[in-house]
Design a protein around this motif. Structure first.
Motif, PDB file in Angstrom:
ATOM      1  N   PHE A 123       0.864  -1.191   0.000  1.00  0.00           N
ATOM      2  CA  PHE A 123       0.000   0.000   0.000  1.00  0.00           C
ATOM      3  C   PHE A 123       0.893   1.232   0.000  1.00  0.00           C
ATOM      4  O   PHE A 123       2.086   1.146   0.290  1.00  0.00           O
ATOM      5  CB  PHE A 123      -0.854   0.050   1.273  1.00  0.00           C
ATOM      6  CG  PHE A 123      -1.861  -1.053   1.418  1.00  0.00           C
ATOM      7  CD1 PHE A 123      -3.198  -0.846   1.079  1.00  0.00           C
ATOM      8  CD2 PHE A 123      -1.492  -2.299   1.914  1.00  0.00           C
ATOM      9  CE1 PHE A 123      -4.139  -1.859   1.237  1.00  0.00           C
ATOM     10  CE2 PHE A 123      -2.432  -3.312   2.071  1.00  0.00           C
ATOM     11  CZ  PHE A 123      -3.754  -3.096   1.733  1.00  0.00           C
ATOM     12  N   ASP A 124       0.282   2.392  -0.286  1.00  0.00           N
ATOM     13  CA  ASP A 124       0.990   3.662  -0.132  1.00  0.00           C
ATOM     14  C   ASP A 124       1.164   3.960   1.355  1.00  0.00           C
ATOM     15  O   ASP A 124       0.203   3.888   2.123  1.00  0.00           O
ATOM     16  CB  ASP A 124       0.155   4.812  -0.726  1.00  0.00           C
ATOM     17  CG  ASP A 124       0.241   4.829  -2.242  1.00  0.00           C
ATOM     18  OD1 ASP A 124       1.209   4.257  -2.787  1.00  0.00           O
ATOM     19  OD2 ASP A 124      -0.665   5.408  -2.881  1.00  0.00           O
ATOM     20  N   VAL A 125       2.379   4.312   1.719  1.00  0.00           N
ATOM     21  CA  VAL A 125       2.633   4.720   3.105  1.00  0.00           C
ATOM     22  C   VAL A 125       3.327   6.083   3.044  1.00  0.00           C
ATOM     23  O   VAL A 125       4.268   6.258   2.274  1.00  0.00           O
ATOM     24  CB  VAL A 125       3.535   3.691   3.822  1.00  0.00           C
ATOM     25  CG1 VAL A 125       3.874   4.161   5.234  1.00  0.00           C
ATOM     26  CG2 VAL A 125       2.868   2.326   3.858  1.00  0.00           C
ATOM     27  N   PRO A 126       2.844   7.054   3.830  1.00  0.00           N
ATOM     28  CA  PRO A 126       3.477   8.381   3.770  1.00  0.00           C
ATOM     29  C   PRO A 126       4.925   8.311   4.259  1.00  0.00           C
ATOM     30  O   PRO A 126       5.217   7.645   5.251  1.00  0.00           O
ATOM     31  CB  PRO A 126       2.609   9.240   4.701  1.00  0.00           C
ATOM     32  CG  PRO A 126       1.890   8.278   5.569  1.00  0.00           C
ATOM     33  CD  PRO A 126       1.725   7.018   4.790  1.00  0.00           C
ATOM     34  N   ASP A 127       5.781   9.003   3.568  1.00  0.00           N
ATOM     35  CA  ASP A 127       7.205   8.998   3.901  1.00  0.00           C
ATOM     36  C   ASP A 127       7.471  10.114   4.909  1.00  0.00           C
ATOM     37  O   ASP A 127       7.987  11.172   4.563  1.00  0.00           O
ATOM     38  CB  ASP A 127       8.006   9.214   2.595  1.00  0.00           C
ATOM     39  CG  ASP A 127       9.449   8.764   2.749  1.00  0.00           C
ATOM     40  OD1 ASP A 127       9.792   8.270   3.843  1.00  0.00           O
ATOM     41  OD2 ASP A 127      10.214   8.896   1.778  1.00  0.00           O
ATOM     42  N   LEU A 128       7.041   9.856   6.154  1.00  0.00           N
ATOM     43  CA  LEU A 128       7.178  10.866   7.210  1.00  0.00           C
ATOM     44  C   LEU A 128       7.993  10.271   8.352  1.00  0.00           C
ATOM     45  O   LEU A 128       7.979   9.062   8.568  1.00  0.00           O
ATOM     46  CB  LEU A 128       5.791  11.272   7.739  1.00  0.00           C
ATOM     47  CG  LEU A 128       4.855  11.977   6.749  1.00  0.00           C
ATOM     48  CD1 LEU A 128       3.447  12.070   7.313  1.00  0.00           C
ATOM     49  CD2 LEU A 128       5.392  13.375   6.420  1.00  0.00           C
TER      50      LEU A 128
END
Lengths: 337, 458
Positions: free
Chosen positions: B313-318
């Motif tokens: 899945f898309d995971v925010p790169d934070l």
């Protein structure tokens, strides 16, 4: 592993003896008063009295140092008084009042004190034993040199989770003292009818945990054994088992008529082995105290207990808003100790 | 002062009893612990002991008297130097306890009127617009969440079967032993009941454990420690002792592992006050919710799914991405029907919505993400728009998560429903092994589509 019985009588000062006498008497009188308040309907539910077993906690507390932890089952009033918790707060918890240690929400079986490092008061037989090993796990993790006393009875000694815990406590060398308070009856079942081998102190042998049997009616031998166990744990040698042989004079709980043993058996224990009488005798024969000195202590204890009973009646019932509090924490309470 | 000896209650329910026998007589000196009398109730004969010392001045109720009410004076005890004449002045019986006044706080709303306006809902996006995204599996997201929290504080440690040297039975803890060492990544013996208890105790002692169950099926061995010790202690201690702990691991059916290894515990744990329960579907939620769970001062049940571990899945790169508990996520907006699900149920819900769109039915799909606390306002707000509700889960039907949601929606938004709520669940059978039977035992996309057509009368 060495499993030995001890008979050695240690030397003891008058102050120490007097302090044991005072602490045991406080538990005895407190429990008698609790029984009376129960009879008056002021205490409800289950109420398990500690009368007869006083030397166990008083002796072991004398071996503990500040910061050491303790955890036990539902027969917990004696443990709380012995570790210095306020009799008013304990009695008010028994009557389910706002001034109780758990604000009236825990009852006889569920009380805690961060300040005195008392971790309950647990109602499920044996469940406090892995919890106690967990407290020791945390202390070892932090490397703070503390030890934990995890108390349980001869009945709980047959619970499976005890042996799961023995295994891990030995494997991980946790600084925990497993105190088996063997009062000979698991509710109405005599030890011989529930337990395949009588010597509970050997139950750790399979895991490499040393154990010893202790005369639990003699506060000095209990303290002596406690000191050996504490030294073992504090030295980083892992867990230790003390099977403290004791006797409860009253039924399992208030509603137990105790028909599974004879009145003579109880009377014999009371007249020949009573832990308080033994110390009283030592104080008088050793000329450490006079009858008048002891009378003064009796009076002092009676006043403390009466005050706690008054407090437990006068403290109001918890506010109804309390029904909805303490279900979830916003911060970790024990971190702000 | 002379004191009255009162008829005792020998059990919480006793109101009266028979004074069977006096074991003392007037003039006897008694001390604490002496047996005074035998009292009979319908259940037993009990001995009644003295609490105070003194002389029995007068016996007020003779032996053999039946129906003596609790707290009736049965005798008078004299202190030193008193005579029986003082009896009349004996202390009165205990007075009633002072009672707290104030009414009960949040009582459950009984037959609440339908809301006039939509409930307030937190609609802030999970991450700010323009945030860089990366593709990650649920497995990697869970590992990163644990690693980040373990870097944040030493109080966090991981314990479980095969979590360290084996790198996790499902490779969730890959690399953690290397980074954090054996003090903080701990292999346990196969002894769920015991190590769950030790972990709970360590939380009481100030640590913040993560306990991995190889699967939640095995946590049944430990459920007493989870519920009786972890969930209830804060309440029982009047707020003195909390239990910051995460119990995590795969939950629900995997594939072809039979009845004992294929159970969804969502509805079980969701019932317990004191626990929080998360059941993520996507990798970003797995990461954000697990980080929140580890920081939470309360015990959290974190239900993962073996089949989802490998999905990307898309995971925010934070640097520090968290998802709050109690905030549902709307995956797809729609106007004709609301489909509510969580965990792997979301795969069926989203697939069904896709197919329904081809038939011209617009489904709004909500992922609850956490079941306790549960974001019912988001569900109700959606139902007020679509007027129809279908729930989807793999667990059993009786006492399901869906039946709770259906009951809440009925009580809070009855007037907005144009059709009865349909709950799609696993079948009411232990999980079979045979491939064809297993497929039928689980909830299917076709069943979700059929349910939507039923509530939309198509």
């Amino acid at each position: 592993m060495a499993a030995r019985k001890t008979t050695k009588k240690p030397n003891v000062s008058a102050e120490e003896l007097t302090s044991h006498y005072r602490e045991m008497l406080l538990i005895r009188r407190f429990e008698e008063k609790a029984g009376q308040l129960y009879g008056m309907g002021l205490i409800g539910g289950f109420c398990h009295l500690y009368i007869g077993q006083e030397a166990v906690v008083v002796g072991l507390e004398a071996a503990a140092e500040e910061g050491d932890k303790r955890i036990t089952s539902y027969r917990d009033h004696g443990h709380m008084l012995a570790c210095g918790m306020d009799p008013d707060g304990v009695m008010a918890e028994l009557t389910g009042r706002e001034g109780g240690y758990s604000k009236g929400k825990g009852g006889s079986m569920h009380m805690f004190s961060k300040e005195k490092h008392f971790y309950g008061g647990h109602g499920i037989v044996g469940a406090q034993v892995p919890l106690g090993a967990g407290l020791a796990f945390a202390d070892k993790y932090k490397g703070n040199g503390r030890v934990t006393f995890a108390y349980f009875g001869d009945g709980a000694a047959n619970q499976g989770q005890i042996y799961e815990t023995f295994n891990m406590a030995a494997l991980w060398q946790l600084p925990v003292i497993f105190v088996i308070e063997n009062n000979q009856y698991a509710m109405g079942t005599a030890q011989a009818r529930s337990t395949s081998t009588p010597e509970l102190f050997t139950r750790g042998e399979a895991f490499g945990i040393p154990g010893e049997a202790v005369d639990g009616m003699n506060v000095l031998t209990v303290k002596d054994a406690g000191e050996r166990a504490v030294a073992h744990c504090r030295a980083g040698k892992g867990p230790y088992i003390l099977e403290v042989k004791t006797y409860r004079y009253r039924g399992h709980s208030m509603s137990d008529p105790a028909k599974y043993r004879t009145r003579e058996e109880v009377q014999k224990m009371r007249s020949e082995r009573d832990p308080i009488e033994q110390v009283r005798e030592m104080l008088l024969t050793g000329k450490h105290a006079s009858e008048d000195d002891l009378k003064a202590i009796d009076k002092e204890i009676k006043d403390i207990v009466n005050k706690s009973a008054d407090f437990s009646k006068e403290s109001p019932e918890p506010h109804l808003d309390e029904l909805w509090t303490d279900i979830y924490a916003e911060t970790i309470p024990q971190h702000s100790a | 002062m002379a004191t009255e000896i009162l008829m005792p209650a020998l059990s919480p329910t006793m109101e009266e009893g028979t004074l069977a026998k006096w074991l003392v007589k007037e003039g006897d000196t008694v001390s604490s612990g002496d047996i005074l009398a035998e009292i009979e109730t319908d259940k037993a004969t009990m001995e009644f002991e003295a609490v105070d010392e003194g002389v029995i001045g007068k016996i007020l109720i003779p032996e053999g008297t039946e129906g003596v009410k609790v707290n009736t004076a049965i005798a008078v005890l004299l202190a030193e130097g008193e005579s029986a004449d003082d009896v009349a002045a004996a202390a009165p019986a205990a007075k009633e306890a002072p009672t707290a006044e104030a009414p009960a706080a949040p009582a459950p709303a009984v037959a609440a009127a339908a809301p006039q306006e939509a409930p307030k809902v937190d609609e802030t996006p999970d991450w700010p617009e323009g945030t860089a995204l990366k593709q990650q599996t649920v497995r990697e997201a869970l590992r990163d969440a644990m690693a980040e929290e373990m870097r944040r504080t030493d109080e966090v440690y991981l314990m479980g079967e095969e979590v360290a040297e084996y790198q996790g039975a499902y490779k969730i803890s890959q690399g953690l032993l290397d980074e954090f060492g054996s003090k903080r990544v701990i292999d346990t013996p196969i002894t769920e009941h015991g190590f769950a208890g030790i972990a709970v105790g360590s939380a009481f002692g100030g640590l913040m454990p993560i306990v991995e169950f190889m699967t939640f099926n095995f946590a049944m061995q430990a459920i007493d420690q989870i519920i009786n010790s972890a969930a209830k202690t804060l309440y029982m201690s009047g707020g003195q002792m909390g239990c910051p702990i995460v119990f995590r691991g795969p939950n629900g059916a995997a594939a072809r592992v039979g009845a004992q290894h294929s159970q969804d515990y969502a509805a079980w744990y969701m019932q317990i006050p004191g626990l929080k329960v998360a059941m993520p579907y996507s990798a970003s939620d797995a990461k954000g919710l697990l980080k929140s769970a580890i920081r939470d001062p309360n015990p959290v049940i974190f239900l993962e799914n073996e089949i989802l571990y490998g999905r990307s899945f898309d995971v925010p790169d934070l640097d520090d991405y968290t998802v709050p508990f109690g905030k549902a996520r709307i995956w797809r907006e729609g106007s004709d029907v609301t489909i509510v699900s969580f965990g792997i149920g979301m795969t069926y819900a989203l697939e069904a919505a896709e197919k329904l769109a081809e038939d011209g039915i617009s489904a709004e799909v909500i992922d609850l993400r956490t079941l306790r606390p549960m974001d019912l306002p988001t569900v109700i707000k959606s139902v007020m728009k679509t007027n129809r509700l279908v729930t989807v889960e793999e667990g059993w039907p009786q006492g399901s998560v869906g039946s709770y949601i259906a009951s809440e929606v009925m009580q809070q938004a009855f007037d907005y429903l144009d059709a009865p709520v349909v709950t799609c669940t696993g079948k009411d059978v232990p999980m079979p092994y045979a491939a064809n039977l297993e497929k039928h035992a689980l909830v299917t996309t076709d069943e979700v589509i059929a349910a939507v057509k039923q509530v939309t009368y198509r």
